[in-house]
Design an enzyme around this catalytic site. Structure first.
Site, PDB file in Angstrom:
ATOM      1  N   TYR A 180      -5.273  18.587 -10.653  1.00 38.25           N
ATOM      2  CA  TYR A 180      -5.576  17.398  -9.856  1.00 38.25           C
ATOM      3  C   TYR A 180      -6.583  16.507 -10.581  1.00 38.25           C
ATOM      4  O   TYR A 180      -6.387  15.294 -10.699  1.00 38.25           O
ATOM      5  CB  TYR A 180      -6.126  17.825  -8.494  1.00 38.25           C
TER       6      TYR A 180
ATOM      7  N   SER B  96     -10.595   9.259  -7.082  1.00 35.38           N
ATOM      8  CA  SER B  96     -11.390  10.322  -6.459  1.00 35.38           C
ATOM      9  C   SER B  96     -12.626  10.513  -7.315  1.00 35.38           C
ATOM     10  O   SER B  96     -12.625  10.183  -8.499  1.00 35.38           O
ATOM     11  CB  SER B  96     -10.576  11.626  -6.433  1.00 35.38           C
TER      12      SER B  96
ATOM     13  N   GLY C 231      -4.296   9.384   7.139  1.00 31.38           N
ATOM     14  CA  GLY C 231      -5.542   9.331   6.388  1.00 31.38           C
ATOM     15  C   GLY C 231      -5.968   7.964   5.903  1.00 31.38           C
ATOM     16  O   GLY C 231      -5.854   6.959   6.605  1.00 31.38           O
TER      17      GLY C 231
ATOM     18  N   ILE D 234       0.857  -1.188   0.000  1.00 31.81           N
ATOM     19  CA  ILE D 234       0.000   0.000   0.000  1.00 31.81           C
ATOM     20  C   ILE D 234       0.886   1.227   0.000  1.00 31.81           C
ATOM     21  O   ILE D 234       1.821   1.329   0.807  1.00 31.81           O
ATOM     22  CB  ILE D 234      -0.912   0.018   1.247  1.00 31.81           C
TER      23      ILE D 234
ATOM     24  N   GLY E 285       1.457   5.456   0.377  1.00 34.94           N
ATOM     25  CA  GLY E 285       0.889   6.629   1.027  1.00 34.94           C
ATOM     26  C   GLY E 285       0.170   6.318   2.321  1.00 34.94           C
ATOM     27  O   GLY E 285      -0.996   6.667   2.493  1.00 34.94           O
TER      28      GLY E 285
END
Length: 280
Positions: A153, A140, A14, A8, A10
């Site tokens: 982004y 996202s 969070g 995984i 990052g």
């Protein structure tokens, strides 16, 4: 020793932190990677509190550095003999608009949010083929719906979505399942890490100042009522064990409704009317 292994990216804060702990709770060996391993204390404390510290292994990985990526993946294979899944979670937010930033600014956003995903996925795919594994990428709702002052982004997230949607049927022919997971607003350090001083940003924005102020005020409200990192992470972990995960997964009802509005909007007028209201 029989736990499947998931890498995984990052994971210092969070969603990534919660994915690592959630995967370990589900019985995975979670190789939790981050660019700066000195920031691993929160992850270690959370894993210890959850009783899964023995299944969470911290390693350094900078998704923008191909050598760092290949070294980390090789070390995981050397240590565990296999790789059963990858979760591309590392990313960085960015607020700005074209006239007021350089092309290099946009390239930097693409390096982390798009090319970083490609570096990790490319290094992992031979091992995922060997294990019949899974490639999961956290994108996202901004990978489906273009949003004001998120041009770079959203461009990066759109690119990830297009890449993975195209890769999915190809990867399936060699036994690898590809899924993208789309959170909406999530209460995490991701937004704080964008580093926006609202008043200073509005003052610098010139003609775009009123629109930027409206956008930032609207966004602050949206994130005040955001989904928790743990809830968003649970949707990601579920894709690791679902026998037939969907190619596209949203992490909340709000995210599903937002993405659904775009996918049903063939001429784009409904969505642009919606997002125009964010900057009015």
């Amino acid at each position: 020793m029989n736990s499947p292994t998931v890498l995984i990216t990052g994971t210092s804060t969070g969603i990534g932190l919660e994915i690592a702990v959630g995967a370990a709770r589900a019985g995975w060996r979670a190789v939790a990677t981050m660019r700066d391993v000195s920031r691993a204390d929160a992850l270690r404390r959370t894993a210890d509190a959850a009783g899964v510290a023995d299944l969470v292994e911290v390693r350094r990985l900078d998704v923008t550095d191909p050598t760092s990526v290949t070294t980390c993946v090789a070390d995981v294979i050397a240590a565990h003999g296999r790789l059963d899944a990858v979760v591309n979670n590392a990313g960085a937010g960015h607020v700005g608009t074209l006239e007021q930033e350089t092309v290099d600014d946009v390239r930097a956003v693409m390096e982390v949010n798009f090319f970083g995903v490609l570096h990790v996925s490319r290094a992992a795919l031979p091992h995922l083929r060997d294990s019949g594994g899974r490639l999961v990428t956290v994108t996202s709702v901004g990978g489906v719906v273009g949003q004001p002052f998120n041009e770079a982004y959203c461009a990066a997230k759109f690119a990830v979505e297009g890449f993975m949607e195209s890769l999915a049927p190809v990867a399936a022919t060699v036994g690898v399942i590809v899924t993208v997971v789309e959170p909406g607003a999530v209460a995490s350090e991701f937004v704080a890490n964008v580093g926006i001083d609202r008043d200073a940003a509005v003052a610098r924005a010139g003609a775009y100042g009123p629109a930027l102020r409206a956008y930032l005020e609207r966004t602050a409200g949206a994130f005040a009522a955001a989904q928790s990192s743990a809830d968003a992470a649970a949707a990601v972990v579920a894709t690791l064990t679902d026998p037939e995960p969907a190619p596209r997964v949203q992490t909340s009802l709000t995210a599903r409704q937002f993405v659904g509005a775009k996918l049903a909007d063939l001429d784009g007028r409904a969505v642009t009317a919606l997002t125009a209201g964010w900057v009015a």
